[in-house]
Design a protein around this motif. Structure first.
Motif, short mmCIF file in Angstrom:
data_model
loop_
_atom_site.label_atom_id
_atom_site.label_comp_id
_atom_site.label_asym_id
_atom_site.label_seq_id
_atom_site.Cartn_x
_atom_site.Cartn_y
_atom_site.Cartn_z
N GLY A 257 0.96 -1.60 -0.28
CA GLY A 257 -0.17 -0.06 -0.24
C GLY A 257 0.80 1.62 -0.37
N ALA A 258 1.99 1.07 0.07
CA ALA A 258 3.36 2.44 -0.87
C ALA A 258 2.80 3.31 -1.43
CB ALA A 258 4.51 1.94 0.00
N THR A 259 2.39 3.97 -1.76
CA THR A 259 2.14 5.39 -2.39
C THR A 259 2.83 6.57 -3.05
OG1 THR A 259 0.25 6.30 -1.33
CG2 THR A 259 -0.45 4.50 -2.47
N TYR A 260 3.64 6.48 -1.68
CA TYR A 260 5.05 7.41 -2.31
C TYR A 260 6.12 7.58 -0.84
CZ TYR A 260 2.78 10.14 1.84
OH TYR A 260 1.94 10.23 2.98
N MET A 261 7.52 7.67 -1.18
CA MET A 261 8.63 7.53 -0.02
C MET A 261 8.16 9.26 0.65
SD MET A 261 11.75 6.63 -0.25
CE MET A 261 11.30 4.43 0.31
N VAL A 262 9.20 9.05 1.71
CA VAL A 262 9.14 10.48 2.11
C VAL A 262 11.29 10.81 2.65
CG1 VAL A 262 8.42 11.74 3.83
CG2 VAL A 262 6.51 11.01 3.32
N LEU A 263 11.64 12.00 2.43
CA LEU A 263 12.71 11.68 3.09
C LEU A 263 12.54 13.13 4.37
CD1 LEU A 263 14.94 11.69 0.30
CD2 LEU A 263 14.85 9.62 1.99
N ALA A 264 13.23 13.10 5.51
CA ALA A 264 13.49 14.07 6.60
C ALA A 264 14.50 14.93 5.76
CB ALA A 264 14.62 13.21 7.10
N PRO A 265 14.14 16.46 5.74
CA PRO A 265 14.83 17.28 5.02
C PRO A 265 16.34 17.59 5.59
CG PRO A 265 13.28 18.14 6.37
CD PRO A 265 13.54 16.49 6.52
N GLU A 266 17.19 16.38 6.63
CA GLU A 266 18.63 16.37 7.10
C GLU A 266 19.00 14.97 6.42
OE1 GLU A 266 15.86 17.80 10.52
OE2 GLU A 266 15.83 16.01 9.28
N HIS A 267 18.47 14.29 5.28
CA HIS A 267 18.59 12.86 5.07
C HIS A 267 19.55 13.31 3.76
CE1 HIS A 267 19.12 9.33 2.89
NE2 HIS A 267 18.14 8.83 3.56
N VAL A 333 15.44 12.41 10.37
CA VAL A 333 16.63 11.33 9.89
C VAL A 333 17.29 10.30 11.27
CG1 VAL A 333 18.45 13.19 10.93
CG2 VAL A 333 18.26 11.33 8.74
N GLU A 334 16.94 11.02 12.53
CA GLU A 334 17.25 9.84 13.70
C GLU A 334 16.80 8.63 13.63
OE1 GLU A 334 18.89 14.49 14.63
OE2 GLU A 334 16.40 13.39 14.13
N TYR A 335 15.59 9.38 12.97
CA TYR A 335 14.83 7.50 13.77
C TYR A 335 14.35 6.25 12.26
CZ TYR A 335 12.71 10.08 17.92
OH TYR A 335 13.16 10.92 19.39
N GLY A 336 14.52 4.85 12.45
CA GLY A 336 15.33 4.62 11.63
C GLY A 336 15.79 5.19 10.74
N THR A 337 15.77 4.88 8.76
CA THR A 337 16.87 4.86 8.38
C THR A 337 16.83 7.28 7.54
OG1 THR A 337 15.71 4.25 6.59
CG2 THR A 337 17.33 3.33 7.39
N GLY A 338 15.81 7.94 8.39
CA GLY A 338 15.40 9.03 7.43
C GLY A 338 14.20 9.18 6.47
N ALA A 339 13.78 7.41 6.09
CA ALA A 339 13.60 7.92 4.61
C ALA A 339 11.95 6.82 4.97
CB ALA A 339 14.18 7.24 3.68
N VAL A 340 11.04 7.27 4.98
CA VAL A 340 9.70 6.61 4.81
C VAL A 340 8.98 6.35 4.21
CG1 VAL A 340 7.92 6.55 6.09
CG2 VAL A 340 9.62 7.39 7.51
N MET A 341 8.69 4.82 3.88
CA MET A 341 7.47 4.34 3.14
C MET A 341 6.24 4.88 3.61
SD MET A 341 7.30 0.19 3.17
CE MET A 341 5.99 0.00 4.54
N ALA A 342 5.74 5.70 2.46
CA ALA A 342 4.24 5.97 3.18
C ALA A 342 3.22 4.95 2.69
CB ALA A 342 4.20 7.66 2.89
#
Length: 829
Positions: A257-267, A333-342
């Motif tokens: 169900g992932a329809t986009y990916m989100v990065l932290a601004p600090e990635h 960026v501190e949580y997980g890898t800083g990239a989230v499957m949305a």
């Protein structure tokens, strides 16, 4: 009872405080470890005059110390000062007073108050973290971590307080503001020193099970802060690029169900990914603006979700679908890898973001009951359990079972792998301030980063420095922030320990939590200039038997101390891996429903109350105010009640010591004698079982009241004397000055604290007769007096013959009789 004499506290209290010092009551022989007991109160920051809220901590510890001494234990109760920190330096900037001068002045004020409160410490072991004979060994601790690869420097996004002009650890940011000055916290990229506490994350978590005598609340707080989770890490390839973005998820069951990916601004990949974007400038401005927001506010569930499209796409590896790549404020960026499957259909934050930016929502979990089809116009995401849909070969599986099957499939196909993550981040110890322990590192253009040799410790703080609200950074980088040390050339310029060439010192100082992470070891040998602590002594005396302090230290100080202790254990310097066997966290004393603070104008100074009522009254009320683990509201008028009680005890003792007339004797055990032994039992159990000092004091008050009544009734003088003697002994941990005076006036020569804590006789406690309440259908209808230990059969007979009970029973009929032995009878009709 007629009043014979007022309670002369102003004469009594100074006399006995001097006596305790003269007989070194609180100075144990630490070489004698047979009956050792280490009672430690968290050492205070010397902020100036103490108020009554501060007193609770120290009075609790003192009461326990005195009780344990009377139990025959060899008690170590030391004190010191957590003396480095921002307030003293900020005062220097504002008022021109050197931090050392203001700190030492505050220590004098607080020491005088503690002595005036009758708090018993071994002052020969007094330490202060700002003295070079202490911070020499704090620097030694740093070097040991550096040698083990647990201290390192890197460029990192940090919390910056513009008012305090220094970096803050994540734990020191409260509600997006500095915990000390409440200024809005900003984010900066700086070269900073860290301790690698993450290497110990799993041990710190697992070993919480060893902390059997810690409050559950504190253990839960540490578990949540460490934040262990298990999930799957998946690489999402970026379209038209060699870059793969690693994503960690605990909900791999929703990946279809992932329809986009989100990065932290600090990635770290963000700049590379947008370098060819036509919206590069806008994206950079968004990143800059977002990074100025605090991490706490960004991670809040209620934060307004904001993002920007990178004009790039990634491939979801489970179905090869191309999905857009965004940068958003709600990813850190501190949580997980800083990239989230949305997965907006099954995560509320993703759902709110998708709704705002018109991104697709793909349902992949259906509730087991009913049909729910979340859509973009739906009010919320479905985050519960169910069965999988739109998930290829995993359709119809329960989502919990699907997690394991999808993870297996991913590992077999090399799409992803199982992983464990922690919320805990490495401990940021750099501070761009003067008033702290200098970090013992030297920078040489030829040799690079060089640790200061142990023989050259301590790296001393220079006394002559210029304090400013503006300034520079550590050697080797652009001048972004300021420490007065950076402008002190006699400190900065030095020689390289390796090549003897020109070099520069590190100008950052250490977080004060480093100072407090090992101080409990130093108390055993505070004057040793050869080593930080005596291994034989600390192994004999530690872990600390009882540690006392505020719950506000549950994460910072307590977690850091556990970490440093484990490092020293692993290096073979100590023989125990947890520093504190028992922990008690006291609640705050508040005024006008708020924490006492000068800014709120609700601080209650103890000095006036002590002058009016005496220190024993203030001590007694502080302990009597409520359960010590809970917050309690201070009431000046209620203090008088404790004063009146002490006066009543005093006058009762005066009658015993001034009159020789015998009262009448009665056959058997006098009720007052029974009360004496019941009170001993109650007070002892209350102290032992959870610091229930308030109920222990209440029991002593009852004993005094019963003694006064018995005296009026003409009780035997021997029994009354026993009651007064027992009152003095039981009251001594709480009101020590009055108790010492009563003890002496009863004809005793040695200090009351050299006496053995009283024991109780079970046979005396046992009542001959007891009163049993009788309920009918749960409502009290009568009471009967019966012999203690009466059988249930005989008790039923007596109950049913009671005249009141007969009136309530129609023809004597009832359904059931419920008996709680020695306490209650309930008849069901």
């Amino acid at each position: 009872m007629a009043e014979t004499k007022q309670y002369p506290f102003d004469e009594i209290e100074p006399k006995w405080q001097k006596h305790w010092q003269d007989i070194t009551l609180f100075n144990p022989d630490v070489s004698d470890t047979k009956n050792k007991y280490y009672c430690l109160v968290m050492f205070p920051y010397p902020s100036g005059a103490l108020h009554v809220g501060h007193g609770r901590n120290y009075i609790l510890g003192d009461a326990l110390t005195r009780y344990k001494i009377m139990q025959g234990l060899n008690v170590l109760s030391p004190i010191g000062w957590d003396a480095f920190g921002l307030p003293a330096e900020n005062a220097a900037i504002k008022g021109g007073l050197h931090p050392r001068a203001s700190t030492e002045n505050n220590i004098k004020i607080m020491k005088k108050q503690l002595l005036g409160w009758g708090i018993g410490y071994d002052w020969t072991r007094e330490i202060a973290s700002c003295n070079s004979d202490y911070y020499k060994w704090t620097q030694w601790v740093f070097l040991k971590l550096f040698e083990k690869g647990l201290a390192y420097k890197k460029k990192a996004a940090v919390n910056w307080c513009p008012s305090c002009k220094t970096v803050l650890a994540n734990e020191q940011v409260i509600g997006a503001c500095c915990e000390r000055c409440d200024s809005k916290v900003e984010e900066k990229d700086l070269e900073q020193w860290f301790f690698k506490i993450t290497d110990y994350a799993d041990r710190l978590l697992k070993d919480i099970s060893k902390l059997e005598h810690w409050p559950e609340r504190v253990k839960t707080m540490q578990q949540n802060w460490i934040g262990k989770s298990t999930g799957v890490q998946i690489d999402f390839p970026v379209v038209d690029s060699d870059i793969k973005l690693a994503c960690y998820t605990t909900r791999v069951d929703t990946i279809f169900g992932a329809t986009y990916m989100v990065l932290a601004p600090e990635h770290p990949a963000a700049e590379e990914l947008i370098k060819n974007s036509s919206d590069k400038k806008q994206i950079q401005e968004f990143i800059k603006r977002t990074r100025q927001q605090s991490k706490q506010s960004r991670s809040s569930l209620d934060v307004e979700k904001e993002g920007i499209f990178t004009q790039r796409y990634v491939i979801n590896p489970v179905n090869n679908k191309k999905i857009p790549l965004w940068i958003a404020n709600y990813v850190l960026v501190e949580y997980g890898t800083g990239a989230v499957m949305a997965v907006p259909a099954h995560d509320q934050r993703d759902f709110e973001f998708a709704k705002k930016y018109n991104l697709p929502v793909e349902v992949v979990i259906q509730p087991i009951t009913g049909n729910q089809q979340p859509a973009i116009e739906s009010p919320q995401a479905y985050e519960g359990d169910g069965v999988l849909v739109n998930s290829d070969k995993f359709n119809s599986l329960n989502n919990r079972a699907a997690m394991e099957k999808i993870a297996d499939w991913m590992e077999n196909t090399k799409i992803g792998k199982r992983a464990t993550h922690y919320k805990l981040r490495d401990w940021l110890i750099s501070r761009q301030r003067y008033w702290g322990a200098p970090i013992p590192i030297i920078y040489c253009e030829k040799c690079g980063m060089v640790p200061v040799p142990e023989k050259d410790l301590p790296v001393l703080l220079p006394e002559k420095v210029e304090f400013s609200a503006v300034g520079g950074s550590a050697f080797g980088g652009k001048l972004i922030t300021s420490s007065p040390l950076a402008h002190c050339q006699e400190f900065v310029n030095t020689k390289c320990p390796k090549c003897s060439g020109k070099a520069r010192r590190e100008t950052d100082t250490m977080d004060t939590f480093v100072d407090s992470s090992w101080y409990f070891l130093r108390y055993l040998s505070p004057h040793d200039d050869k080593k930080p602590f005596d291994k034989k002594l600390v192994n004999a005396w530690l872990p600390v038997d009882q540690y006392i302090g505020g719950v506000e230290h549950a994460i910072l100080h307590l977690l850091y101390s556990r970490f440093i202790n484990k490092v020293l254990f692993d290096l073979g310097f100590i023989g125990f891996d947890e520093p504190f066997a028992r922990l008690f966290t006291q609640g705050m004393i508040i005024k006008d429903r708020a924490k006492m603070s000068k800014s709120k104008g609700n601080v209650v100074s103890p000095d006036q109350l002590i002058a009016q009522y005496g220190v024993d009254t203030v001590r007694l009320y502080t302990l009597f105010i409520g359960p010590p683990e809970r917050d309690a509201e201070w009431n000046d008028r209620a203090v008088e009640g404790s004063y009146r009680f002490l006066g009543r005890a005093w006058r009762l003792a005066e009658q015993i010591t001034s009159h020789k007339a015998q009262g009448r004797k009665i056959q058997g055990i006098h009720p007052l004698m029974r009360k004496i032994h019941q009170t001993i039992k109650k007070v002892t159990e209350d102290i032992e079982n959870g610091f229930k000092f308030n109920t222990a004091i209440s029991a002593i008050m009852e004993l005094v009241n019963d003694s006064c009544k018995a005296n009026e009734e003409g009780v035997s003088r021997d029994v009354l004397r026993e009651a007064v003697t027992t009152t003095a002994l039981l009251l001594s941990p709480f009101a020590p000055h009055l108790s010492e005076e009563l003890w002496q006036r009863l004809g005793n020569k040695e200090s009351i604290f050299r006496q053995k804590w009283p024991g109780f006789d079970k046979a005396v406690i046992q009542e001959d007769e007891i009163t049993i309440p009788i309920q009918i259908n749960g409502k009290l209808r009568s009471k009967i007096i019966v012999p203690a230990g009466i059988s249930e059969g005989n008790l039923k007979k007596v109950v049913l013959e009671d005249e009141v009970v007969k009136k309530w029973l129609v023809s004597g009929a009832y359904k059931n009789i419920i008996i709680i032995p020695n306490r209650l009878v309930n008849i069901v009709v």
